[in-house]
Design a protein around this motif. Structure first.
Motif, PDB file in Angstrom:
ATOM      1  N   ALA A 118       0.825  -1.207   0.000  1.00  0.00           N
ATOM      2  CA  ALA A 118       0.000   0.000   0.000  1.00  0.00           C
ATOM      3  C   ALA A 118       0.861   1.260   0.000  1.00  0.00           C
ATOM      4  O   ALA A 118       0.589   2.214  -0.743  1.00  0.00           O
ATOM      5  N   VAL A 119       1.894   1.267   0.820  1.00  0.00           N
ATOM      6  CA  VAL A 119       2.797   2.425   0.880  1.00  0.00           C
ATOM      7  C   VAL A 119       3.518   2.610  -0.448  1.00  0.00           C
ATOM      8  O   VAL A 119       3.665   3.740  -0.940  1.00  0.00           O
ATOM      9  N   VAL A 120       3.961   1.499  -1.055  1.00  0.00           N
ATOM     10  CA  VAL A 120       4.650   1.566  -2.350  1.00  0.00           C
ATOM     11  C   VAL A 120       3.723   2.131  -3.422  1.00  0.00           C
ATOM     12  O   VAL A 120       4.117   3.005  -4.219  1.00  0.00           O
ATOM     13  N   ILE A 121       2.477   1.644  -3.456  1.00  0.00           N
ATOM     14  CA  ILE A 121       1.507   2.122  -4.452  1.00  0.00           C
ATOM     15  C   ILE A 121       1.187   3.597  -4.233  1.00  0.00           C
ATOM     16  O   ILE A 121       1.092   4.375  -5.193  1.00  0.00           O
ATOM     17  N   LEU A 122       1.039   3.998  -2.979  1.00  0.00           N
ATOM     18  CA  LEU A 122       0.782   5.401  -2.654  1.00  0.00           C
ATOM     19  C   LEU A 122       1.910   6.290  -3.165  1.00  0.00           C
ATOM     20  O   LEU A 122       1.658   7.303  -3.844  1.00  0.00           O
ATOM     21  N   ILE A 123       3.145   5.924  -2.865  1.00  0.00           N
ATOM     22  CA  ILE A 123       4.301   6.719  -3.301  1.00  0.00           C
ATOM     23  C   ILE A 123       4.406   6.733  -4.822  1.00  0.00           C
ATOM     24  O   ILE A 123       4.677   7.770  -5.439  1.00  0.00           O
ATOM     25  N   ALA A 124       4.150   5.569  -5.439  1.00  0.00           N
ATOM     26  CA  ALA A 124       4.240   5.469  -6.902  1.00  0.00           C
ATOM     27  C   ALA A 124       3.183   6.354  -7.575  1.00  0.00           C
ATOM     28  O   ALA A 124       3.470   7.021  -8.575  1.00  0.00           O
ATOM     29  N   GLY A 125       1.959   6.362  -7.045  1.00  0.00           N
ATOM     30  CA  GLY A 125       0.895   7.185  -7.612  1.00  0.00           C
ATOM     31  C   GLY A 125       1.227   8.664  -7.541  1.00  0.00           C
ATOM     32  O   GLY A 125       1.052   9.415  -8.516  1.00  0.00           O
ATOM     33  N   VAL A 126       1.723   9.100  -6.390  1.00  0.00           N
ATOM     34  CA  VAL A 126       2.081  10.513  -6.215  1.00  0.00           C
ATOM     35  C   VAL A 126       3.272  10.879  -7.094  1.00  0.00           C
ATOM     36  O   VAL A 126       3.280  11.929  -7.751  1.00  0.00           O
ATOM     37  N   ALA A 127       4.289   9.996  -7.131  1.00  0.00           N
ATOM     38  CA  ALA A 127       5.477  10.255  -7.947  1.00  0.00           C
ATOM     39  C   ALA A 127       5.113  10.348  -9.428  1.00  0.00           C
ATOM     40  O   ALA A 127       5.618  11.219 -10.158  1.00  0.00           O
ATOM     41  N   TYR A 128       4.216   9.457  -9.868  1.00  0.00           N
ATOM     42  CA  TYR A 128       3.792   9.492 -11.270  1.00  0.00           C
ATOM     43  C   TYR A 128       3.079  10.800 -11.592  1.00  0.00           C
ATOM     44  O   TYR A 128       3.289  11.374 -12.669  1.00  0.00           O
ATOM     45  N   ALA A 129       2.255  11.272 -10.669  1.00  0.00           N
ATOM     46  CA  ALA A 129       1.536  12.522 -10.894  1.00  0.00           C
ATOM     47  C   ALA A 129       2.513  13.677 -11.116  1.00  0.00           C
ATOM     48  O   ALA A 129       2.346  14.480 -12.044  1.00  0.00           O
ATOM     49  N   PHE A 130       3.537  13.768 -10.289  1.00  0.00           N
ATOM     50  CA  PHE A 130       4.532  14.838 -10.431  1.00  0.00           C
ATOM     51  C   PHE A 130       5.321  14.685 -11.727  1.00  0.00           C
ATOM     52  O   PHE A 130       5.529  15.664 -12.458  1.00  0.00           O
ATOM     53  N   TRP A 131       5.745  13.447 -12.016  1.00  0.00           N
ATOM     54  CA  TRP A 131       6.527  13.212 -13.234  1.00  0.00           C
ATOM     55  C   TRP A 131       5.719  13.523 -14.481  1.00  0.00           C
ATOM     56  O   TRP A 131       6.186  14.227 -15.389  1.00  0.00           O
ATOM     57  N   ASN A 132       4.499  13.020 -14.533  1.00  0.00           N
ATOM     58  CA  ASN A 132       3.670  13.180 -15.727  1.00  0.00           C
ATOM     59  C   ASN A 132       3.231  14.633 -15.915  1.00  0.00           C
ATOM     60  O   ASN A 132       3.223  15.147 -17.036  1.00  0.00           O
ATOM     61  N   PHE A 133       2.889  15.297 -14.828  1.00  0.00           N
ATOM     62  CA  PHE A 133       2.366  16.658 -14.933  1.00  0.00           C
ATOM     63  C   PHE A 133       3.454  17.656 -15.329  1.00  0.00           C
ATOM     64  O   PHE A 133       3.170  18.665 -15.982  1.00  0.00           O
ATOM     65  N   GLU A 134       4.683  17.386 -14.950  1.00  0.00           N
ATOM     66  CA  GLU A 134       5.788  18.272 -15.298  1.00  0.00           C
ATOM     67  C   GLU A 134       6.099  18.231 -16.789  1.00  0.00           C
ATOM     68  O   GLU A 134       6.561  19.221 -17.378  1.00  0.00           O
ATOM     69  N   ARG A 135       5.842  17.093 -17.442  1.00  0.00           N
ATOM     70  CA  ARG A 135       6.251  16.907 -18.816  1.00  0.00           C
ATOM     71  C   ARG A 135       5.175  17.138 -19.862  1.00  0.00           C
ATOM     72  O   ARG A 135       5.472  17.333 -21.030  1.00  0.00           O
ATOM     73  N   ARG A 136       3.908  17.125 -19.446  1.00  0.00           N
ATOM     74  CA  ARG A 136       2.843  17.206 -20.458  1.00  0.00           C
ATOM     75  C   ARG A 136       2.386  18.635 -20.692  1.00  0.00           C
ATOM     76  O   ARG A 136       2.500  19.515 -19.832  1.00  0.00           O
ATOM     77  N   ASP A 137       1.868  18.874 -21.918  1.00  0.00           N
ATOM     78  CA  ASP A 137       1.311  20.176 -22.263  1.00  0.00           C
ATOM     79  C   ASP A 137      -0.096  20.264 -21.703  1.00  0.00           C
ATOM     80  O   ASP A 137      -0.866  19.293 -21.755  1.00  0.00           O
ATOM     81  N   LEU A 138      -0.448  21.424 -21.188  1.00  0.00           N
ATOM     82  CA  LEU A 138      -1.774  21.614 -20.596  1.00  0.00           C
ATOM     83  C   LEU A 138      -2.732  22.215 -21.610  1.00  0.00           C
ATOM     84  O   LEU A 138      -2.353  23.092 -22.389  1.00  0.00           O
ATOM     85  N   ALA A 139      -3.964  21.742 -21.588  1.00  0.00           N
ATOM     86  CA  ALA A 139      -4.990  22.287 -22.486  1.00  0.00           C
ATOM     87  C   ALA A 139      -5.376  23.673 -22.021  1.00  0.00           C
ATOM     88  O   ALA A 139      -5.446  23.961 -20.830  1.00  0.00           O
ATOM     89  N   SER A 140      -5.620  24.546 -22.956  1.00  0.00           N
ATOM     90  CA  SER A 140      -5.982  25.918 -22.599  1.00  0.00           C
ATOM     91  C   SER A 140      -7.472  26.028 -22.337  1.00  0.00           C
ATOM     92  O   SER A 140      -8.241  25.154 -22.710  1.00  0.00           O
TER      93      SER A 140
END
Length: 263
Positions: free
Chosen positions: A241-263
């Motif tokens: 559970a702790v691993v999945i929690l950390i992985a979900g949060v880490a993915y959110a930061f990684w993915n959001f930093e790299r993707r273009d946002l819709a206007s």
């Protein structure tokens, strides 16, 4: 960052109060009903404990619903578990994507803050909401115990509430990661996941071949019947559970930093 945290809390506080009061008051009513149903419960306890798979799934084979502890674990435990999981999913699943969907991203991302700081503020908001939700429900349940005049093991009760909070955090972590994928409303996906996790846990306790894989689901370590019978701590499930929690949060930061946002 404080401005973003304050904004998110103000936007979500109504939702949080509705859910926490609904789940907490429903649990309180169920506890108060126990007093008037105590006599009937004694007659029903034996019947419920011998219903095979049904008894196994809801813990009635190991706990007697004729006692407040057993009644709480089998009845209120299920209500709180499902209600809190759905709330966690709802809070986290749209907290990032809503900025694009509602076209408020132009404002929030024009602030002199990096994307990571904005996501950190949103993550703090989710954590605060889950903690406050748990505290409000805990108060209602303790009031119920006081009114009924019967005691439930303090250690077992707070272990249950603590593991429920971890379960909610795990689900919120998964949904937080999903929220970073696109700017669409994923409310249905979040609620569907919460219900799917619950259904998986129930089926896993009924179907022998699935019992060895119960630890995959978040309900496995937060099961009230096991906690109130002092079953062995499911370390493997908690670590996952702790691993999945950390992985979900880490993915959110990684993915959001790299993707273009819709206007």
């Amino acid at each position: 960052m404080k401005t973003v945290i304050k904004r998110e809390i103000l936007l979500n506080i109504k939702n949080m109060l509705i859910w926490s009061l609904s789940v907490g008051i429903l649990g309180l009513i169920c506890i108060l009903m126990y007093q008037s149903m105590e006599g009937e419960m004694k007659d029903m306890a034996d019947a419920f404990s011998n219903m095979g798979a049904f008894s196994e799934a809801f813990g009635m084979s190991t706990l007697s619903i004729a006692t407040l502890k057993g009644y709480f674990a089998t009845e209120i435990g299920a209500v709180h578990g499902l209600g809190s999981c759905m709330f966690a999913a709802i809070v986290a699943i749209n907290i990032i994507s809503k900025e694009e969907e509602a076209h408020t991203g132009e404002f929030i991302f024009s602030l002199p803050l990096s994307r990571s700081k904005i996501l950190t503020a949103k993550l703090i908001c989710v954590a605060v909401m889950l903690i406050v939700f748990t505290c409000i429900c805990t108060v209602f349940y303790l009031i119920g115990f006081k009114v009924v005049g019967e005691e439930v093991s303090t250690d077992q009760f707070f272990t249950f509430m603590g593991r429920q909070l971890l379960m909610n955090a795990e689900v919120a972590g998964i949904c937080f990661g999903l929220s970073s994928i696109s700017g669409k409303n994923h409310m249905g996906l979040g609620l569907g996941m919460a219900l799917l996790f619950y259904a998986y846990d129930v089926m896993g306790r009924v179907i022998p071949d699935l019992k060895d894989y119960l630890f995959i689901g978040p309900y496995s370590y937060a099961n009230a019947a096991e906690i109130f019978t002092d079953a062995e701590t499911p370390v493997k499930a908690i670590v996952l559970a702790v691993v999945i929690l950390i992985a979900g949060v880490a993915y959110a930061f990684w993915n959001f930093e790299r993707r273009d946002l819709a206007s």
